[in-house]
Design an enzyme around this catalytic site. Structure first.
Site: not given
Ligand code: AMP
Length: 367
Positions: A191, A266, A305, A311, A323
């Site tokens: 996204k 969300r 990633r 992160r 998640r």
């Protein structure tokens, strides 16, 4: 952005900027016409606010009257000026100032000026708060201008669209309908990457709630500290906090032509809050465009990633799977929320980045 009748308008000049233009106009007229006892002749309906504010800034004797003229229907000049003949003052040998809110082609004002010259005033001056120099095409000299503006259809401060909007204290300019899109998909669907590309292509403002939270964490704000405690575990930050933050982000760009919402909504409560917020601005969500990607591909991508994103929530497979499971439990049902309104558009999120941008663009173009 506001909606007037069937059209959309965005802020153009604030009340302060209009006041500055009035001051400018008043300064020139005070300088030239002290002791002349001029007649200010307001052209109705548009000039009622200008006349009220301008004459209050004129520091000498004057008279005030009005004349009705009309050459607009909708957003374009009809080319035909209708003039009421009910002049209730004698203009002969007087200094007359025609006061207009706005002059664009100049058709109304030059027709009017010719007609009023027949009353043999001592002098006939033209004052307008706004002038569109790009489209003004008459011989007639405009003596006083408060401010030059570009050739756009404006509403507010006396000026109307289909008779509405005259009461607005600010000036608004016509704009396209806002394009607000929810870019949807599970964590790792791409996204953020795609939103960055699409926001430039479509001139939209990108709001990523995840990015805003990370910015707050980096800067050690109270919001950041609170959000971190949820994010590190892969949980959602409470709705109340997230909704408040999202609203503040939207308010930062009042003249946006639309938003790409990335990572928001969300939850059901967030979707409802977003609808209410946009409705209060006379707009809505045009569509939810969703990147569809298999879970195992997501886990693989997020681990990759995590190697250099810094992160915390990408570094550990357990948190990643949490998640994804939070996504299925709380967020994925939003597909139905938008599908029920015929606003859900699914896109295959696996493949080359450019190809995915193309697929998304095809859906964006339809909205
Ligand atoms: P993202 O960058 O969109 O993957 O978001 C990272 C994390 O920020 C999420 O796992 C949540 O903890 C938090 N977050 C981002 N957006 C929201 C939201 N709309 N509601 C609640 N939490 C959010």
């Amino acid at each position: 952005m506001i909606k007037i009748d069937d059209l959309y308008f965005k802020p153009f000049l604030s009340a302060q900027e209009i006041a500055a233009a009035i001051d400018n106009l008043a300064y020139q007229i005070n300088r030239d016409l002290a002791g002349e006892n001029p007649i200010f002749l307001g052209i109705l309906n548009g000039s009622f606010m200008v006349l009220a504010d301008l004459t209050r800034k004129f520091s000498h004797d004057c008279e005030v009257s009005f004349l009705k003229a009309k050459s607009y229907e909708g957003t374009s000049s009809t080319g035909v000026v209708s003039l009421g003949d009910e002049l209730d003052v004698n203009l002969k040998d007087r200094t007359v100032v025609i006061v207009e809110d706005i002059v664009d082609s100049g058709l109304t004002i030059s027709t009017l000026s010719r007609k009023l010259q027949q009353h043999q005033p001592k002098e006939l001056k033209i004052a307008t708060l706004f002038l569109k120099p790009e489209v003004y095409n008459q011989e007639l000299k405009i003596d006083y201008v408060g401010k030059n503006i570009e050739d756009k259809f404006v509403v507010g401060y006396g000026m109307d669209y289909n008779n509405l909007g005259r009461n607005l204290p600010e000036l608004y300019v016509q704009t396209e309908r806002m394009k607000n899109i929810v870019l949807f998909g599970p964590p790792g669907a791409g996204k953020g990457t795609q939103a960055t590309r699409l926001k430039d292509k479509y001139g939209l403002v990108h709001i990523s709630t995840g990015d805003v939270f990370r910015y707050n964490i980096k800067n050690g704000t109270e919001l950041g500290t609170l959000a971190k405690s949820y994010m590190d575990k892969g949980n959602l930050v409470p709705d109340e906090v997230t909704i408040k933050m999202l609203k503040a982000e939207v308010e930062k760009t009042p003249d946006a032509e639309g938003f790409i919402f990335d990572g928001f909504p969300r939850t059901d409560a967030q979707a409802k809050a977003l609808d209410e917020l946009l409705a209060s601005k006379g707009t809505e969500i045009a569509g939810m465009v969703a990147l569809e990607v298999d879970d195992e591909v997501l886990v693989e991508r997020l681990l990759e990633r995590g190697k250099d994103s810094g992160r915390a929530d990408d570094a550990n497979e357990g948190v990643i799977r949490d998640r994804i499971s939070v996504y299925y439990k709380q967020t994925a049902p939003l597909k139905n929320y938008y599908a029920a309104q015929n606003k859900y558009y699914g896109v295959d999120g696996v493949g080359e980045m450019d190809a995915i941008t193309e697929r998304l663009s095809t859906e964006f173009d339809k909205l």
